[in-house]
Design an enzyme around this catalytic site. Sequence first.
Site, PDB file in Angstrom:
ATOM      1  N   HIS A 135       0.721  -1.240  -0.072  1.00  0.00           N
ATOM      2  CA  HIS A 135      -0.074  -0.053  -0.078  1.00  0.00           C
ATOM      3  C   HIS A 135       0.929   1.339  -0.005  1.00  0.00           C
ATOM      4  O   HIS A 135       2.112   1.006   0.583  1.00  0.00           O
ATOM      5  CB  HIS A 135      -0.973  -0.045   1.344  1.00  0.00           C
ATOM      6  CG  HIS A 135      -1.918   0.860   1.327  1.00  0.00           C
ATOM      7  ND1 HIS A 135      -1.642   2.417   1.744  1.00  0.00           N
ATOM      8  CD2 HIS A 135      -3.303   0.715   1.133  1.00  0.00           C
ATOM      9  CE1 HIS A 135      -2.757   3.061   1.915  1.00  0.00           C
ATOM     10  NE2 HIS A 135      -3.896   2.212   1.644  1.00  0.00           N
ATOM     11  N   CYS A 376      -4.869   2.528  -3.630  1.00  0.00           N
ATOM     12  CA  CYS A 376      -3.702   2.809  -2.842  1.00  0.00           C
ATOM     13  C   CYS A 376      -2.387   2.027  -3.310  1.00  0.00           C
ATOM     14  O   CYS A 376      -1.521   1.949  -2.417  1.00  0.00           O
ATOM     15  CB  CYS A 376      -3.748   3.172  -1.506  1.00  0.00           C
ATOM     16  SG  CYS A 376      -4.829   4.634  -1.169  1.00  0.00           S
TER      17      CYS A 376
HETATM   18  N1  PLP Z   1      -1.699  -0.701   4.667  1.00  0.00           N
HETATM   19  C1  PLP Z   1      -2.622  -1.388   4.323  1.00  0.00           C
HETATM   20  C2  PLP Z   1      -2.422  -2.916   3.677  1.00  0.00           C
HETATM   21  C3  PLP Z   1      -3.836  -0.937   3.942  1.00  0.00           C
HETATM   22  O1  PLP Z   1      -4.753  -1.615   3.203  1.00  0.00           O
HETATM   23  C4  PLP Z   1      -4.077   0.316   4.516  1.00  0.00           C
HETATM   24  C5  PLP Z   1      -5.451   0.917   4.018  1.00  0.00           C
HETATM   25  O2  PLP Z   1      -6.097   0.575   3.366  1.00  0.00           O
HETATM   26  C6  PLP Z   1      -2.799   1.193   5.035  1.00  0.00           C
HETATM   27  C7  PLP Z   1      -1.860   0.575   5.296  1.00  0.00           C
HETATM   28  C8  PLP Z   1      -3.308   2.543   5.344  1.00  0.00           C
HETATM   29  O3  PLP Z   1      -4.398   2.313   6.339  1.00  0.00           O
HETATM   30  P1  PLP Z   1      -4.854   3.882   7.052  1.00  0.00           P
HETATM   31  O4  PLP Z   1      -5.371   4.454   5.782  1.00  0.00           O
HETATM   32  O5  PLP Z   1      -5.994   3.427   7.841  1.00  0.00           O
HETATM   33  O6  PLP Z   1      -3.713   4.635   7.632  1.00  0.00           O
END
Ligand code: PLP
Length: 418
Positions: A135, A376
Amino acid sequence: MTGALAETLPAAGALDVDAIRRQFPILHTTMHDRPLVYLDSAASTQKPRAVLDALLQVYERDYANIHRGVYDLSQRASALHDAARRKVQRFIGARDWREIVFVRNATEAINLVAYSFLRPKLGPGDEILVTEMEHHANIVPWQLVAGETGAKVVAAPITDAGELDLVALRERIGPRTRLLGVTWVSNVLGTVNPVEEITALARRAGVPVLVDAAQAIQHRPVDVSALGADFLVFSGHKMYGPSGVGVLWGRAELLEAMPPWQGGGDMIEEVSFAGTTFNDIPFRFEAGTPDIAGVIALGAAVDWIEGLGMALIDAHETALMAYAERAIRQVPALRLISEPKERSGALSFVMDGCHPQDIGTLLDLDGIAIRTGHHCAMPLHARLGLPASARASIGVYNTTDDIDALVASLRRVADMFG
Ligand code: PLP
């Protein structure tokens, strides 16, 4: 469960999913006059009554600023906040409550590690190793500190099935690798990475590991003492808790050696114009008034999950995911974009002749909420040669009926574009 293929669904343990659904008011609402079918839990889960009540109760009965007042109400709010930290500690098997740092979300937790832990160690030519399936939250913070220090971010490749290429990963770990950041579960591919094996690899090379558990924490038991990682991050809003609160877990000895990354109230020991000394962990990293009610409600989410039992949640979701995978494969012109050996939570696909955005819009008219776009994960989509994909993702409240509704709607879309 009354789905056409329901008889093929393995017994889902003792979870009473209908009773679980009754605890989520939003699941009984409509979208475009159709019953809501919520299949976007990887983006954010819905909230059970217990979490909603906890939020309301704090504000109605227990609210004051914490760690400051001598009066009873402030002490009560402080005690509830402290208790939530211990719940999270227990939930992830941390040795010490001081290893639990409350932040806004997984993204902020990774930024904290990037700036406080890693940046002081980086120099020109150093490498931060991530994977192609990360991500953006596990890419961009590293790029920011790399850009400031002359280091670079390198990515370990994935296979065509959407799994991490472990041989290539091992080869990418070199003398300049300063940290490995890896997701436990891919938010797009649904791939479950063998994180214990990966952390063992990195540790043998003396490389610290940050595990992004944003898509794992709500689906499977997490035990940081068995994981071998140095840092683990997740968001409350993806595990039935409120948005605005997340967790950084770090080994106490690492956190203790890290400088503060934001200054202000609560993170200090003593302040004067001659200089400031800093508080102990975890408070050193929690500048300013936190999301008090959010943290307490996250504690309620932990209680709620533990009340169901993570093993049963895992069993239900694994069975439902297998059902979904079988059912969705029967939709004409649809192609799953990953074939991992172990899948959790999410299933992404594309359809010949139909842009994912159009799939999402048409499903919305049937009351079905899925995610479309790059999720993302633009580097991952570039690797797959796709501008975008459509993703259905599940929570513990989903049933075969939801999957049947998804598949029926996808068939209509396929008919339209076929
Ligand atoms: N990492 C992963 C694998 C995710 O799916 C997400 C959000 O979809 C994030 C990090 C980031 O999460 P947040 O937006 O709650 O910080």
